[in-house]
Design a protein around this motif. Structure first.
Motif: not given
Length: 203
Positions: A192-199
């Protein structure tokens, strides 16, 4: 060492055309040849140079594809740029039966359909850092007309919009290939990872 719980669930990977999904998958399969299996989709489009039937896609006629829909052979199917694409129950079962994690590369329309099934996958969205960068990548392929690029960008906008609704468990922005691959690999291995933010969509 027992696999992480998420490793046992299929991984549904989606993202705009040209975002680099194939590159990420190729690297993953090269590094872990025995851990994963790709769900090979059926399509009615013609093969591109170097594509092999049964490895990259099952290339079938429109009539054959429609027959498979009638038989209930697909988990999901969609029409994109005038061609049909579909994921069959058979291909997912074959991968899982071999003890590998099944990875599916699916359009947003297909993601919506899978959410209505009992497949219970992990949903991963691969995003471009911006629409400008995606346009550059598509044009750099040398295989797309300007009209085709415009159509793919319009589709990309809709896909990112859908991702912003929280449709996916995880987001990886492909702004740097090595960084994106490291995150993608961790997700594929069941972490499980921390999601990136969408552009933002205003470029």
């Amino acid at each position: 060492m027992s696999p992480l719980p998420d490793f046992l669930r299929p991984l549904v990977m989606s993202g705009p055309s040209g975002v680099g999904k194939s590159t990420l998958l190729t690297r993953l399969f090269a590094e872990f040849p025995d851990k994963f299996g790709f769900s090979v989709s059926h399509t009615t489009r013609l093969p591109r140079p170097g594509e092999v039937h049964g490895k990259h896609y099952y290339f079938v006629s429109r009539e054959e594809f429609l027959r498979l829909i009638d038989e209930g052979a697909f988990i999901e199917h969609a029409q994109f740029s005038g061609n049909f694409y579909g994921t069959s129950f058979m291909t997912v079962r074959e991968v899982s039966g071999a003890g590998r994690r099944c990875i599916l590369d699916i359009e947003a329309q297909g993601v919506r359909q899978i959410k209505k099934t009992n497949l219970d996958p992990v949903y991963l969205f691969v995003s471009p850092p911006s629409l400008t960068s995606l346009r550059t990548r598509l044009q750099g392929r040398g295989t797309e007309t300007e009209a085709s690029v415009a159509k793919r960008l319009a589709t990309a906008l809709k896909e990112i919009d859908y991702a912003k609704e929280g449709a996916h468990d995880l987001v990886v922005v492909n702004d740097d290939l090595q960084r994106a691959y490291d995150l993608f690999k961790r997700v594929a291995l069941g972490e499980r990872i921390d999601s990136d933010k969408l552009p933002p969509l205003d470029d």
